[in-house]
Design a protein around this motif. Sequence first.
Motif, PDB file in Angstrom:
ATOM      1  N   ARG A 146       0.813  -1.218   0.000  1.00 25.80           N
ATOM      2  CA  ARG A 146       0.000   0.000   0.000  1.00 25.80           C
ATOM      3  C   ARG A 146       0.851   1.274   0.000  1.00 25.80           C
ATOM      4  O   ARG A 146       0.492   2.253  -0.637  1.00 25.80           O
ATOM      5  CB  ARG A 146      -0.886  -0.024   1.231  1.00 25.80           C
ATOM      6  CG  ARG A 146      -1.814   1.123   1.363  1.00 25.80           C
ATOM      7  CD  ARG A 146      -3.129   0.815   0.705  1.00 25.80           C
ATOM      8  NE  ARG A 146      -4.108   1.840   1.003  1.00 25.80           N
ATOM      9  CZ  ARG A 146      -4.456   2.784   0.142  1.00 25.80           C
ATOM     10  NH1 ARG A 146      -3.934   2.796  -1.050  1.00 25.80           N
ATOM     11  NH2 ARG A 146      -5.338   3.696   0.474  1.00 25.80           N
ATOM     12  N   TYR A 147       1.945   1.257   0.741  1.00 23.32           N
ATOM     13  CA  TYR A 147       2.726   2.492   0.875  1.00 23.32           C
ATOM     14  C   TYR A 147       4.047   2.385   0.128  1.00 23.32           C
ATOM     15  O   TYR A 147       4.563   1.309  -0.122  1.00 23.32           O
ATOM     16  CB  TYR A 147       2.976   2.790   2.358  1.00 23.32           C
ATOM     17  CG  TYR A 147       1.713   2.761   3.161  1.00 23.32           C
ATOM     18  CD1 TYR A 147       0.632   3.578   2.798  1.00 23.32           C
ATOM     19  CD2 TYR A 147       1.568   1.906   4.248  1.00 23.32           C
ATOM     20  CE1 TYR A 147      -0.552   3.540   3.509  1.00 23.32           C
ATOM     21  CE2 TYR A 147       0.380   1.871   4.964  1.00 23.32           C
ATOM     22  CZ  TYR A 147      -0.675   2.682   4.588  1.00 23.32           C
ATOM     23  OH  TYR A 147      -1.839   2.639   5.281  1.00 23.32           O
ATOM     24  N   SER A 148       4.538   3.548  -0.210  1.00 27.74           N
ATOM     25  CA  SER A 148       5.770   3.569  -0.981  1.00 27.74           C
ATOM     26  C   SER A 148       6.424   4.925  -0.816  1.00 27.74           C
ATOM     27  O   SER A 148       5.914   5.753  -0.048  1.00 27.74           O
ATOM     28  CB  SER A 148       5.441   3.340  -2.447  1.00 27.74           C
ATOM     29  OG  SER A 148       4.495   4.328  -2.815  1.00 27.74           O
ATOM     30  N   HIS A 149       7.502   5.186  -1.518  1.00 29.84           N
ATOM     31  CA  HIS A 149       8.209   6.445  -1.279  1.00 29.84           C
ATOM     32  C   HIS A 149       7.409   7.658  -1.731  1.00 29.84           C
ATOM     33  O   HIS A 149       7.697   8.763  -1.338  1.00 29.84           O
ATOM     34  CB  HIS A 149       9.571   6.429  -1.946  1.00 29.84           C
ATOM     35  CG  HIS A 149       9.477   6.353  -3.440  1.00 29.84           C
ATOM     36  ND1 HIS A 149       9.118   5.190  -4.080  1.00 29.84           N
ATOM     37  CD2 HIS A 149       9.665   7.285  -4.391  1.00 29.84           C
ATOM     38  CE1 HIS A 149       9.101   5.416  -5.387  1.00 29.84           C
ATOM     39  NE2 HIS A 149       9.432   6.668  -5.592  1.00 29.84           N
TER      40      HIS A 149
ATOM     41  N   THR B 262       1.531   8.981   3.742  1.00 36.69           N
ATOM     42  CA  THR B 262       0.870   9.855   4.718  1.00 36.69           C
ATOM     43  C   THR B 262       0.386   9.094   5.961  1.00 36.69           C
ATOM     44  O   THR B 262       0.664   9.524   7.090  1.00 36.69           O
ATOM     45  CB  THR B 262      -0.310  10.585   4.067  1.00 36.69           C
ATOM     46  OG1 THR B 262       0.065  10.976   2.752  1.00 36.69           O
ATOM     47  CG2 THR B 262      -0.723  11.778   4.865  1.00 36.69           C
ATOM     48  N   PRO B 263      -0.336   7.983   5.799  1.00 40.49           N
ATOM     49  CA  PRO B 263      -0.799   7.282   6.993  1.00 40.49           C
ATOM     50  C   PRO B 263       0.353   6.792   7.876  1.00 40.49           C
ATOM     51  O   PRO B 263       0.244   6.799   9.101  1.00 40.49           O
ATOM     52  CB  PRO B 263      -1.575   6.087   6.436  1.00 40.49           C
ATOM     53  CG  PRO B 263      -1.991   6.512   5.083  1.00 40.49           C
ATOM     54  CD  PRO B 263      -0.868   7.355   4.573  1.00 40.49           C
TER      55      PRO B 263
ATOM     56  N   GLY C  81       0.682   7.792  11.648  1.00 37.71           N
ATOM     57  CA  GLY C  81       0.779   6.744  12.660  1.00 37.71           C
ATOM     58  C   GLY C  81       1.993   6.968  13.540  1.00 37.71           C
ATOM     59  O   GLY C  81       1.938   6.866  14.773  1.00 37.71           O
ATOM     60  N   ALA C  82       3.111   7.310  12.925  1.00 38.41           N
ATOM     61  CA  ALA C  82       4.339   7.556  13.672  1.00 38.41           C
ATOM     62  C   ALA C  82       4.171   8.755  14.599  1.00 38.41           C
ATOM     63  O   ALA C  82       4.588   8.729  15.763  1.00 38.41           O
ATOM     64  CB  ALA C  82       5.495   7.786  12.717  1.00 38.41           C
ATOM     65  N   LEU C  83       3.515   9.798  14.078  1.00 37.86           N
ATOM     66  CA  LEU C  83       3.268  10.976  14.912  1.00 37.86           C
ATOM     67  C   LEU C  83       2.470  10.595  16.147  1.00 37.86           C
ATOM     68  O   LEU C  83       2.753  11.025  17.268  1.00 37.86           O
ATOM     69  CB  LEU C  83       2.473  12.010  14.121  1.00 37.86           C
ATOM     70  CG  LEU C  83       3.257  13.097  13.418  1.00 37.86           C
ATOM     71  CD1 LEU C  83       2.318  13.994  12.651  1.00 37.86           C
ATOM     72  CD2 LEU C  83       4.042  13.910  14.438  1.00 37.86           C
ATOM     73  N   TYR C  84       1.461   9.770  15.927  1.00 38.08           N
ATOM     74  CA  TYR C  84       0.624   9.348  17.043  1.00 38.08           C
ATOM     75  C   TYR C  84       1.470   8.616  18.083  1.00 38.08           C
ATOM     76  O   TYR C  84       1.361   8.842  19.284  1.00 38.08           O
ATOM     77  CB  TYR C  84      -0.503   8.446  16.547  1.00 38.08           C
ATOM     78  CG  TYR C  84      -1.494   8.089  17.632  1.00 38.08           C
ATOM     79  CD1 TYR C  84      -2.429   9.025  18.035  1.00 38.08           C
ATOM     80  CD2 TYR C  84      -1.471   6.854  18.254  1.00 38.08           C
ATOM     81  CE1 TYR C  84      -3.329   8.738  19.041  1.00 38.08           C
ATOM     82  CE2 TYR C  84      -2.364   6.546  19.269  1.00 38.08           C
ATOM     83  CZ  TYR C  84      -3.293   7.492  19.659  1.00 38.08           C
ATOM     84  OH  TYR C  84      -4.178   7.203  20.657  1.00 38.08           O
ATOM     85  N   TRP C  85       2.347   7.752  17.571  1.00 36.96           N
ATOM     86  CA  TRP C  85       3.165   6.998  18.508  1.00 36.96           C
ATOM     87  C   TRP C  85       4.114   7.906  19.304  1.00 36.96           C
ATOM     88  O   TRP C  85       4.327   7.710  20.497  1.00 36.96           O
ATOM     89  CB  TRP C  85       3.943   5.894  17.784  1.00 36.96           C
ATOM     90  CG  TRP C  85       4.529   4.969  18.791  1.00 36.96           C
ATOM     91  CD1 TRP C  85       5.846   4.871  19.139  1.00 36.96           C
ATOM     92  CD2 TRP C  85       3.813   4.058  19.620  1.00 36.96           C
ATOM     93  NE1 TRP C  85       5.999   3.957  20.153  1.00 36.96           N
ATOM     94  CE2 TRP C  85       4.751   3.443  20.465  1.00 36.96           C
ATOM     95  CE3 TRP C  85       2.466   3.718  19.740  1.00 36.96           C
ATOM     96  CZ2 TRP C  85       4.391   2.494  21.421  1.00 36.96           C
ATOM     97  CZ3 TRP C  85       2.108   2.771  20.685  1.00 36.96           C
ATOM     98  CH2 TRP C  85       3.074   2.171  21.514  1.00 36.96           C
TER      99      TRP C  85
END
Lengths: 239, 543
Positions: A205-208, A212-213, A217-221
């Motif tokens: 789903r994600y790539s370079h 965004t998600p 997600g990292a920000l939330y963590w």
Amino acid sequence: MSASTHALYRDKHPVHEELGGYEGAKLGMWLFLATELLLFGVLFALFFIFHGKFLEPFKAAHHTLDKVMGGLNTVVLIVSSLSVALGLDAIQRGRRKLSMICMGITIALAGTFLVVKYFEYSEKFHHHIFPGNATMLKDDAVHEIVSVDDYIARRNMGPEEAADFKKGVNLFFTFYFMMTGVHGLHVIIGMTVLFIIMLKMGGGRYSHWYYTPVENGALYWHLVDLIWIYLFPLFYLIS
Amino acid sequence: MSHADASVSYLQEGRSVWGWLSTTDHKKIGIMYLYTILTFFILAGAAALLVRLELIAPGPTIVDQQVYNILMTFHGAAMVFLFIVPGIPATLGNILLPMMIGAKDVAFPRLNLMSYYVYLVGAMIALISLLSPADTGWTFYAPYSLKSGSLVIWLTLGAFVMGFASIMTGFNFIVTIHRMRCPGLTWNKLPLFIWAMYATSILQVLATPVVGMTLVMLIMERVLDIGIFNPAKGGDPILFESFFWFYSHPVVYIMILPGFGIIGEILPVFSRRPIFGYKAVAYSSLAIALVSFIVWGHHMFVSGMSDWSRWVFSFLTFFVAVPTAIKIFNWIMTLWKGSIHFEAPMLYALGFVFMFSIAGLTGIHLAVLVTDVQLHDTYFVVAHFHYTMQGGTVVALFAGLHYWFPMFTGRRYNEKMAFWGWLMLFIGFNLTFFPQFFLGMEGMPRRYFDYLPQFQTWHAISTVGSWLNGGSYIFILGHLLYAAFRGEKAEQNPYQSLSLEWQTTAPPPTTNFAHTPTFPESIYDYGTMDDGHAGGHSQRKAG
Ligand code: HEM
Ligand SMILES: [Cu+2]
């Protein structure tokens, strides 16, 4: 490619089903984090109010908390913050496998945190310490766990002082369980979010050019980590 | 989603029930919200009529004390949490905000739909409490809320869940306004309604988490008996009040600011004048939002506060009056020398200005320490907040419903019927609540089931007024509902408004505009009366 054209490029990419695009998603995330901080803000504010009112019992109750376990958890969370940041960096550079490994490590660390918490909580329950109700305390003078009544007796408190003292001890544990509990809930939510992200990453789903998600997600963590960094000294260190 | 044919209106697309329930179109979500909140409005209104009927004479008349408290709590809580807080933002805000800034949709369409369902779930949880209805009043003050045998927790849990819906709407709007304005739309051209929604959204996002947490603690307190608000366990009930009002005072502005926004859109169109002092009106919304965070203490003048903090809160409260007064002043200046068209939206708008002025003036009595200590928790307060919420917000909502009706539905309401509805509302409302100012000044306390015979005349007048008031809502909503399906077809922009939302077909296509529009130079540039015609771009006065 400069940073701004990069953002534009991302905004235009069809994968962005949300109309606000990359910048919009980020703005939304920051607003969300602000609401989370306010949520905890209420608890912090109340804690300080009661801390002022019940100085002595708060101090006595704080000694029962296990600094080693608390410290261990602090280290665990800091490392997990690092691993999630590395995971984000990896996906931004298109290294999906590496990113998934980092996410996995983060999730494992989050699990470790919960296990340590579990031991801490059960130790408290074992000594009949529950939200709003504590029957045991650690007596600083003799370094042992004693009943609250014994503690009061040893310090020759009058009946009124004793009643106040008990209320204070109970309130301390109320806050301890409420605040670490709500935080623990956030750890669980964060874990779930990171897990879903990892699964989706496995599905390609994600790539370079679309992450965004992962970033959110990292920000939330980081937020979960940050809040703990405040909770730890508040409960375990300051007396 | 975005492949819709621009010649097909949003009402024609996805017409099945599922098509509606799963839509991410902001307009449809807004309409679903509209029907839902109006249903609760009618239910809560019915409870109010029963409360008023009970008060027609001293002593028990139709219900006993316990039922009275339940009806009153249901009325207040439902009006506040189910109806007026989602109120304008979730309905007209949802439908209009993207259109007014020339966007296809809000920034997070799926989150928008989710907010509707979160709201619905919260509402259902709150309604569960009706099995053993709460009797605490909508403020849930501790320690009574900790003791009351009723299902208070369900009501507070419902309010907590609905809080999330409110937060979601708020931050969806903030991101939308920041990110999705069409080419040419700078902050200083933003429609006044958008400014109002922006300020409201900030309040929703910043105040709601605080009350959310406070309600959670109240729930914990009941379930686990933890002692934060319970004095017997060392806690402090006043803290509950503080945190509650930290949210609930700003909530008053969540309720009223969107109303200001609607009035700001309608007055220029129907007086064919540019809005007077655009910037002052726009920025005063923000000012109100910010100041509202530091005045909550005025709800607690009599619940045990130090003298100096009372003094400070009283003083700070006056600051809110300043931006509000700026607005009223600017509206009146807009009307001044305008060529006023008395159609239904304008009648409602004028009614709003009239009734809100009364609300504002009586509010000052409550902000002043000396008079508040006298009037606190009397009918004066009841009259004051009904003038704000019903005479203000509800009337503004109705002004907006009439004004944008042709755009939402593609049909016209009947002007005569609309006039009679308005007149009934205006008379009924004032007849119900104006006498309550006298009751309050004579010392009639609020929330009381019984009273001394000397208060009866005013109470009886008020009760009779409430029937006319209640009847007017049935009449108005019935008429609008009928017109939505049977009314005659509307032309595209019947009021010749310059605003962007009117510059597309009515009803609009799913994507709002066939092509991304460019924002006009000004949307309030109606020229002056001397122009004789609308839309003169030459003689823009006052800005
Ligand atoms: C048909 C129109 C209405 C009538 C006849 C009516 C009547 C009443 C009455 C008799 C009370 C009890 C006052 C007391 O004893 O303190 C009351 C309380 C209240 N009303 Fe209304 N009302 C109406 C509409 C509204 C609307 C539109 C709103 C808000 C949107 C509203 C919000 C409230 C609130 C918040 C309370 C306080 C409840 C509490 O103290 O728990 N009312 N109303
Ligand atoms: Cu207030």
